[in-house]
Write a protein that holds these residues in place. Sequence first.
Motif, PDB file in Angstrom:
ATOM      1  N   PRO A 126      49.026  43.726  37.944  1.00 33.22           N
ATOM      2  CA  PRO A 126      50.332  43.266  38.450  1.00 33.22           C
ATOM      3  C   PRO A 126      51.260  44.411  38.848  1.00 33.22           C
ATOM      4  O   PRO A 126      52.017  44.282  39.822  1.00 33.22           O
ATOM      5  N   LEU A 127      51.208  45.533  38.117  1.00 33.69           N
ATOM      6  CA  LEU A 127      52.052  46.674  38.480  1.00 33.69           C
ATOM      7  C   LEU A 127      51.635  47.254  39.830  1.00 33.69           C
ATOM      8  O   LEU A 127      52.483  47.551  40.684  1.00 33.69           O
ATOM      9  N   TRP A 128      50.336  47.420  40.032  1.00 35.65           N
ATOM     10  CA  TRP A 128      49.824  47.961  41.293  1.00 35.65           C
ATOM     11  C   TRP A 128      50.183  47.031  42.448  1.00 35.65           C
ATOM     12  O   TRP A 128      50.600  47.470  43.521  1.00 35.65           O
ATOM     13  N   SER A 129      50.005  45.728  42.234  1.00 34.78           N
ATOM     14  CA  SER A 129      50.327  44.755  43.286  1.00 34.78           C
ATOM     15  C   SER A 129      51.798  44.835  43.670  1.00 34.78           C
ATOM     16  O   SER A 129      52.157  44.799  44.854  1.00 34.78           O
ATOM     17  N   THR A 130      52.659  44.955  42.666  1.00 36.23           N
ATOM     18  CA  THR A 130      54.094  45.042  42.927  1.00 36.23           C
ATOM     19  C   THR A 130      54.436  46.311  43.691  1.00 36.23           C
ATOM     20  O   THR A 130      55.200  46.286  44.674  1.00 36.23           O
ATOM     21  N   LEU A 131      53.865  47.432  43.268  1.00 34.96           N
ATOM     22  CA  LEU A 131      54.126  48.705  43.939  1.00 34.96           C
ATOM     23  C   LEU A 131      53.564  48.712  45.363  1.00 34.96           C
ATOM     24  O   LEU A 131      54.080  49.405  46.247  1.00 34.96           O
ATOM     25  N   ALA A 132      52.516  47.919  45.589  1.00 28.26           N
ATOM     26  CA  ALA A 132      51.905  47.839  46.913  1.00 28.26           C
ATOM     27  C   ALA A 132      52.674  46.902  47.845  1.00 28.26           C
ATOM     28  O   ALA A 132      52.288  46.718  49.011  1.00 28.26           O
ATOM     29  N   GLY A 133      53.757  46.295  47.335  1.00 26.91           N
ATOM     30  CA  GLY A 133      54.591  45.453  48.184  1.00 26.91           C
ATOM     31  C   GLY A 133      54.364  43.970  48.032  1.00 26.91           C
ATOM     32  O   GLY A 133      54.876  43.175  48.824  1.00 26.91           O
ATOM     33  N   HIS A 134      53.591  43.580  47.015  1.00 21.92           N
ATOM     34  CA  HIS A 134      53.313  42.153  46.806  1.00 21.92           C
ATOM     35  C   HIS A 134      53.796  41.733  45.427  1.00 21.92           C
ATOM     36  O   HIS A 134      53.028  41.247  44.588  1.00 21.92           O
ATOM     37  N   GLY A 135      55.096  41.915  45.202  1.00 22.43           N
ATOM     38  CA  GLY A 135      55.690  41.481  43.949  1.00 22.43           C
ATOM     39  C   GLY A 135      55.859  39.972  43.919  1.00 22.43           C
ATOM     40  O   GLY A 135      55.625  39.269  44.905  1.00 22.43           O
ATOM     41  N   TYR A 136      56.292  39.470  42.782  1.00 19.83           N
ATOM     42  CA  TYR A 136      56.493  38.036  42.630  1.00 19.83           C
ATOM     43  C   TYR A 136      57.509  37.529  43.667  1.00 19.83           C
ATOM     44  O   TYR A 136      58.499  38.201  43.909  1.00 19.83           O
ATOM     45  N   PRO A 137      57.274  36.391  44.312  1.00 21.67           N
ATOM     46  CA  PRO A 137      56.252  35.371  44.052  1.00 21.67           C
ATOM     47  C   PRO A 137      54.940  35.545  44.832  1.00 21.67           C
ATOM     48  O   PRO A 137      54.071  34.686  44.739  1.00 21.67           O
ATOM     49  N   ALA A 182      40.183  43.592  49.155  1.00 21.28           N
ATOM     50  CA  ALA A 182      40.692  44.966  49.122  1.00 21.28           C
ATOM     51  C   ALA A 182      40.636  45.602  50.504  1.00 21.28           C
ATOM     52  O   ALA A 182      41.469  46.453  50.842  1.00 21.28           O
ATOM     53  N   PHE A 183      39.701  45.160  51.330  1.00 21.64           N
ATOM     54  CA  PHE A 183      39.516  45.747  52.662  1.00 21.64           C
ATOM     55  C   PHE A 183      39.998  44.809  53.771  1.00 21.64           C
ATOM     56  O   PHE A 183      40.704  45.229  54.686  1.00 21.64           O
ATOM     57  N   LEU A 184      39.655  43.529  53.664  1.00 22.10           N
ATOM     58  CA  LEU A 184      39.987  42.589  54.729  1.00 22.10           C
ATOM     59  C   LEU A 184      41.462  42.190  54.723  1.00 22.10           C
ATOM     60  O   LEU A 184      42.030  41.892  55.772  1.00 22.10           O
ATOM     61  N   LEU A 185      42.081  42.169  53.521  1.00 15.57           N
ATOM     62  CA  LEU A 185      43.463  41.720  53.408  1.00 15.57           C
ATOM     63  C   LEU A 185      44.375  42.803  52.834  1.00 15.57           C
ATOM     64  O   LEU A 185      45.530  42.537  52.539  1.00 15.57           O
ATOM     65  N   ASP A 186      43.826  43.999  52.676  1.00 16.55           N
ATOM     66  CA  ASP A 186      44.576  45.152  52.180  1.00 16.55           C
ATOM     67  C   ASP A 186      45.193  44.884  50.805  1.00 16.55           C
ATOM     68  O   ASP A 186      46.326  45.285  50.520  1.00 16.55           O
ATOM     69  N   VAL A 187      44.433  44.209  49.937  1.00 16.17           N
ATOM     70  CA  VAL A 187      44.867  43.981  48.554  1.00 16.17           C
ATOM     71  C   VAL A 187      44.197  45.047  47.699  1.00 16.17           C
ATOM     72  O   VAL A 187      43.144  44.828  47.104  1.00 16.17           O
ATOM     73  N   LYS A 188      44.814  46.218  47.653  1.00 16.30           N
ATOM     74  CA  LYS A 188      44.181  47.373  47.018  1.00 16.30           C
ATOM     75  C   LYS A 188      43.859  47.174  45.531  1.00 16.30           C
ATOM     76  O   LYS A 188      42.860  47.704  45.050  1.00 16.30           O
TER      77      LYS A 188
END
Length: 218
Positions: A126-137, A182-188
């Motif tokens: 969740p921390l990585w997702s938030t830092l990558a620009g996909h925070g809640y919601p 991770a590659f097709l949708l850039d969800v690192k």
Amino acid sequence: MQLPFTNEQFFGVFRLYNSTVWPTQVFLVLLAVLAIVFIALRRPWSGAAVSAILALLWVWIGVAYHLAFFARINPVAYGFGALSIAGGLLFAWHGVICRRFEFAFDRSFRTGLGVALLAFALVVYPLWSTLAGHGYPELPTFGLPCPTTIFTIGVLALASGARLRAVLAVPILWSLVGGQAAFLLDVKPDLGLLVAGVVAVGLFIWPVRDRKASSTSP
């Protein structure tokens, strides 16, 4: 690979899911923490209790995410939903009804991998997702397929039992499917899913049948 939906539609599903099921996400995280506590306690009923939590998580993924939300933008989600529900039923049968699994922390490399995956799923993801620009919601919260698959594989790294291969099959398949995001949708953060998949394949090849021998397992 051409996906049948856009990035905006994909993260829009997360927004809709999170806003609709709130505060169930908190309950699901608490269940995950409870599973870790049960493993640490190592009571006679711990194996069944941990398996019941995993069964609930996978049925939730199938019904509450794939069928209720993801199917709106991707018809393949019906197949994903059925597969996830089947995975949950396998945990219920082998782990709860037949009580074939035990879980424990020990001083083995396998346990180290498991703890690392648990920490990744509950904290780093969740921390990585938030830092990558996909925070809640838009955040892929725990209870959604990718973080939950990483958590499941982490728990299974702490497991022993004669039917572990049966319950590893669905997490391995999802690590292959979901890891493509991770590659097709850039969800690192889903790169962690690929690492978890490698661990799961190792567990499938070398399952621990006797927890007493786990300290020397690969």
